[in-house]
Every structure is written in C-alpha cells, then in structure tokens.
Design an enzyme around this catalytic site. Structure first.
Site, PDB file in Angstrom:
ATOM      1  N   VAL A  51      16.385 -18.219  -7.079  1.00  0.00           N
ATOM      2  CA  VAL A  51      16.684 -17.236  -7.669  1.00  0.00           C
ATOM      3  C   VAL A  51      17.602 -17.065  -8.478  1.00  0.00           C
ATOM      4  CG1 VAL A  51      17.598 -14.704  -8.057  1.00  0.00           C
ATOM      5  CG2 VAL A  51      15.830 -15.535  -6.133  1.00  0.00           C
ATOM      6  N   PRO A  52      17.834 -18.483  -9.634  1.00  0.00           N
ATOM      7  CA  PRO A  52      18.381 -18.879 -10.107  1.00  0.00           C
ATOM      8  C   PRO A  52      20.136 -18.111 -10.675  1.00  0.00           C
ATOM      9  CG  PRO A  52      17.317 -18.808 -12.014  1.00  0.00           C
ATOM     10  CD  PRO A  52      17.081 -18.310 -10.889  1.00  0.00           C
ATOM     11  N   CYS A  53      20.625 -17.573  -9.898  1.00  0.00           N
ATOM     12  CA  CYS A  53      21.987 -16.952 -10.252  1.00  0.00           C
ATOM     13  C   CYS A  53      23.677 -18.201 -11.065  1.00  0.00           C
ATOM     14  CB  CYS A  53      22.950 -16.180  -9.299  1.00  0.00           C
ATOM     15  SG  CYS A  53      23.333 -17.041  -7.941  1.00  0.00           S
ATOM     16  N   HIS A  54      23.003 -19.001 -10.305  1.00  0.00           N
ATOM     17  CA  HIS A  54      23.472 -20.164 -11.285  1.00  0.00           C
ATOM     18  C   HIS A  54      23.179 -20.397 -12.709  1.00  0.00           C
ATOM     19  CE1 HIS A  54      20.553 -22.484 -10.119  1.00  0.00           C
ATOM     20  NE2 HIS A  54      20.880 -23.165 -11.564  1.00  0.00           N
TER      21      HIS A  54
END
Length: 170
Positions: A140-143
């Site tokens: 879950v690419p919160c970056h």
C-alpha cells in the site's frame, strides 16, 4: 471481536538496497504488515487488533511476497501490485488504502489529491492519517503521497527510504 482464524502468522526478512524489509503474512499469504525493519515487533504493533497474530513463525521466505519485494527493488515496479493485503479500520481508511494501491509508480500525488481520489476532497488530514496508519508499507504505497509543492512529508520508515523509493520509481 477477534478473528480466531489468524492466531499464527509467518514472518520473513529480505535484504533490500535501503535496508532489511520484513513482512508478516497470514495463513493465506495476505500481507498483514510490512516495512523496512528487521524487527517484527515494529510491525505487529501496527496490525489491527482483530488481525494481530498471537504467534509469529520465522521463515526464510514468504513465497510470492518475498519474490515481489525482491523484484520491486530490482526494478520491476508492478511486482507488488498483485499481492493481497489485509488491513482493517473504519470505512474511510479501508477505502483510502484501496485507492492508494491504484496510485501508479512514478506518479506521486499530493495529500490533497489523495483526499480527492478517496472521495473526500476536503479531508486532507484524514488522507494523511490513512498514510500514517498504513501497516502494509510498499504494498500500500503511502510513499507515493507528497505535500503540496513536492515536499516529502512524513514516512514511518524514514525520509531517506521515501526519497529512494520515489527516485527508484521515477
């Protein structure tokens, strides 16, 4: 209510260019938590109480999950997309995490844009909270969420890691 089917989970750590990456997966291989650490305790604390395993079994690898992590760090940016993730929270956070998985590599969005994509354009703080409470980093690419003007904002695994991930995806 506790989900009694998730009493044990498997954990493995793999070396990456930005440090050790650990994932915790449930019996069916869904990622419960992950991040750039060698300490599973850093991850178990962020797993929702109804999913938190009582016991972790150390493994050398986690099959598809480990292969996806290795492939992603080697340049196959979409390798993480098909990995199942299991997180629980309220309706907005759960939806926001699903939306976040659709933000393409190399196309970061602002917190404001992320709020809009999540259906609540005025809820920038709620969107930032979804990133902060995300237990399944990378998958879950919160970056991929930045402040207006391109500032990095925060990242549980450090701004150097976030900077590397964004450059890797550019």
């Amino acid at each position: 209510m506790t989900d009694t089917s998730i009493r044990r989970a498997d954990v493995a750590t793999v070396a990456t260019p930005i440090g050790p990456f650990t994932a915790i997966v449930d019996a069916d291989g869904a990622v419960l938590a992950s991040g750039w650490t060698a300490d599973p305790a850093e991850l178990t604390s962020v797993i929702h109480a109804t999913l938190r395993p009582a016991e972790l079994r150390q493994r050398d690898a986690l099959g598809e999950v480990t292969r996806a992590v290795t492939a992603y760090h080697a340049g196959e940016l979409t390798a993480i997309d098909a990995i199942t993730v299991r997180q629980r929270s309220g309706e907005f956070l759960t939806h926001a995490w699903e939306v976040l998985r659709k933000v393409p590599a190399g196309e970061p969005v602002t917190y404001t844009e992320f709020a809009g994509l999540s259906g609540r354009p005025a809820a920038t703080r709620a969107a930032a909270n979804a990133c902060a409470r995300n237990a399944a980093a990378l998958f879950v690419p919160c970056h991929r969420v930045l402040r207006i003007g391109g500032a990095l904002g925060g990242f549980r695994w450090g701004l150097d890691a976030k900077r590397w991930l964004l450059a890797h995806e550019a």
